[in-house]
Write an enzyme that holds these catalytic residues in place. Sequence first.
Site, PDB file in Angstrom:
ATOM      1  N   LYS A  79       0.833  -1.200   0.000  1.00 30.23           N
ATOM      2  CA  LYS A  79       0.000   0.000   0.000  1.00 30.23           C
ATOM      3  C   LYS A  79       0.872   1.256   0.000  1.00 30.23           C
ATOM      4  O   LYS A  79       1.967   1.267   0.584  1.00 30.23           O
ATOM      5  CB  LYS A  79      -0.900  -0.038   1.233  1.00 30.23           C
ATOM      6  CG  LYS A  79      -1.903   1.077   1.377  1.00 30.23           C
ATOM      7  CD  LYS A  79      -2.743   0.815   2.624  1.00 30.23           C
ATOM      8  CE  LYS A  79      -3.753   1.916   2.887  1.00 30.23           C
ATOM      9  NZ  LYS A  79      -4.586   1.600   4.078  1.00 30.23           N
ATOM     10  N   SER A 153      -9.372   1.545   3.534  1.00 24.64           N
ATOM     11  CA  SER A 153      -8.547   2.354   2.660  1.00 24.64           C
ATOM     12  C   SER A 153      -7.520   1.539   1.874  1.00 24.64           C
ATOM     13  O   SER A 153      -6.826   2.088   1.004  1.00 24.64           O
ATOM     14  CB  SER A 153      -7.814   3.423   3.477  1.00 24.64           C
ATOM     15  OG  SER A 153      -6.937   2.824   4.419  1.00 24.64           O
ATOM     16  N   SER A 177      -9.435  -1.018   7.629  1.00 21.06           N
ATOM     17  CA  SER A 177      -8.968  -0.725   6.275  1.00 21.06           C
ATOM     18  C   SER A 177      -8.343  -1.896   5.534  1.00 21.06           C
ATOM     19  O   SER A 177      -8.139  -1.808   4.323  1.00 21.06           O
ATOM     20  CB  SER A 177      -7.973   0.439   6.301  1.00 21.06           C
ATOM     21  OG  SER A 177      -8.646   1.656   6.510  1.00 21.06           O
TER      22      SER A 177
END
Length: 419
Positions: A79, A153, A177
Amino acid sequence: MTLDRSAGLTESARALAAGEVTSRALVEQALARIEATQGTVNAFRVVRTRAALAEADAADKELAAGVRAPLLGVPVAVKDDMDVAGEPTAFGCEGEFPSVAQDGEAVRRLRAAGAVIVGKTNTCEFGQWPFTEGPAFGATRNPWNPAHTPGGSSGGSAAAVAAGLVPAALGSDGAGSVRIPASWTHLIGIKPQRGRISTWPRGESFQGITVNGTLARTVADAALLLDAASGNHERDPHRPPAIDASAAVTRDPGRLRIALSLKPPFTALPARLQPEVAAQVRRLAEKLAALGHTVEEADPPYGQIGLTFIPRATVGLAERVREAPFPALLDRRTRDAARLGRLLGGAPLRAARRAEAVLHRRIGTFLTSYDVILAPTTAAPPPRVGAMLPLSGFATDRAMIAACPYAWPWNVLGWPGVN
C-alpha cells in the site's frame, strides 16, 4: 512457463523453488496484468517496472545458485502508505512527492524474505475512508463489479489481489482498512495485533490504532505473507512475541467456543445490519455449529469505546496533515478532521490512551468465556463508486458508520481480527 492468475503466494513460491517458473516470468506477467487493468481496476499508484524486473533477475540468479527464502522471486505489492526506497509515499494525497531514501521495516522484511515489490497500491487520502477514490489518482474499482468500490482504505491492495494482478499484498488497517476491502472483494484480510508487523519509520501510526496487515486469496497465503512481513525495528515500542502463522493454518483448533455478535458497537450515529449480511453470518454460524463448535449469541461489553477512538484517529490525522507538503490540496474533510484533532491533542488524547487498559480488562474478561467472536465485517455490501466522494464531513461519517460499524474497536484494543 507462467502460472495461472489464480496461483497464490504459496504456489508461486513452490514453483519458483522447484524451478518450474522464473521470477522474471512471474514479474513480467504481473506487470502486464497491471498495465492491462490500470484503465479499469486502477489498483496502483506506483508501478516499479524497471526496478522490479532487475530484482526478478537477481532473484533468478539466487534461485539458480540454490538459495532459498520464503518468498524468493515472488511478486507482491504494498500500500502507498509504506516506504519503498526510491519511490514516493503520497498516501493518497495530491501533488508530486519526493522519493524516500529507505524501505520501511515491513518492506525491508519482505525483501529479506525474497519478495519482489512490483508496485504501490492506491489508497484514499491518509487512509480515512472505506472507499479508494480521490483527485490524486481517480477511482479504484472492485474487480467483481467495477461499478462498486473495493472498499478502503487498502482498496488498491485488495483490488490487485482480487483481480489476480499479484498473489498477495500488504495493506494497513486503522478502523477496518484491511478487513473491509477484504470483505468486499472476497479475500482473506488479517489485521494482526499492534506491533506484529512494524509500522516503522513510525513507532506508532495514528496514535497506535493503525497496523499493517495482509490481503490474499487463501488463509495459507495470508499467513505466509504475515510471517514474512512480521518483526520489529529495534526502536519499535510494541514488540509482541513471535508466532508461526503458517504452522497454525493446518493445526486443528479443537472445539471452539464462539460468540455470535450481530450488535454494532456504540457510535453516536446509527448503524443497521443489512438483512442479507445478517443472513450470511448466521449461515456461517450454523456451519460452525455443524462442525462441532459451540456457538451462542453474545455481545462483547464494548461500552462507549467510540469515545476513545475519535481522539486517537483525529490526532493521528492532524500529525499527518502537519507533515503534508501540499496542505492546500487536501480534501476539505481531511482539513476539518485535522482541526478537531488539534483540539483533542491534550487531555482528551491522554484520557483515550489511558482507557485502553480498562477496555482490555473488560473485554478480556469476556474472552475468558469465548475463544472467537464471530461478527460481520461490514453491515452492508460495497457502495457504488462515487457514492461517498462528494459528501460533507458529517454525511461521510454517517455513511461510513452505517456501512462499516463493526471493525474499528479492535484497532482501539490493538488486538487481531480477520475477514
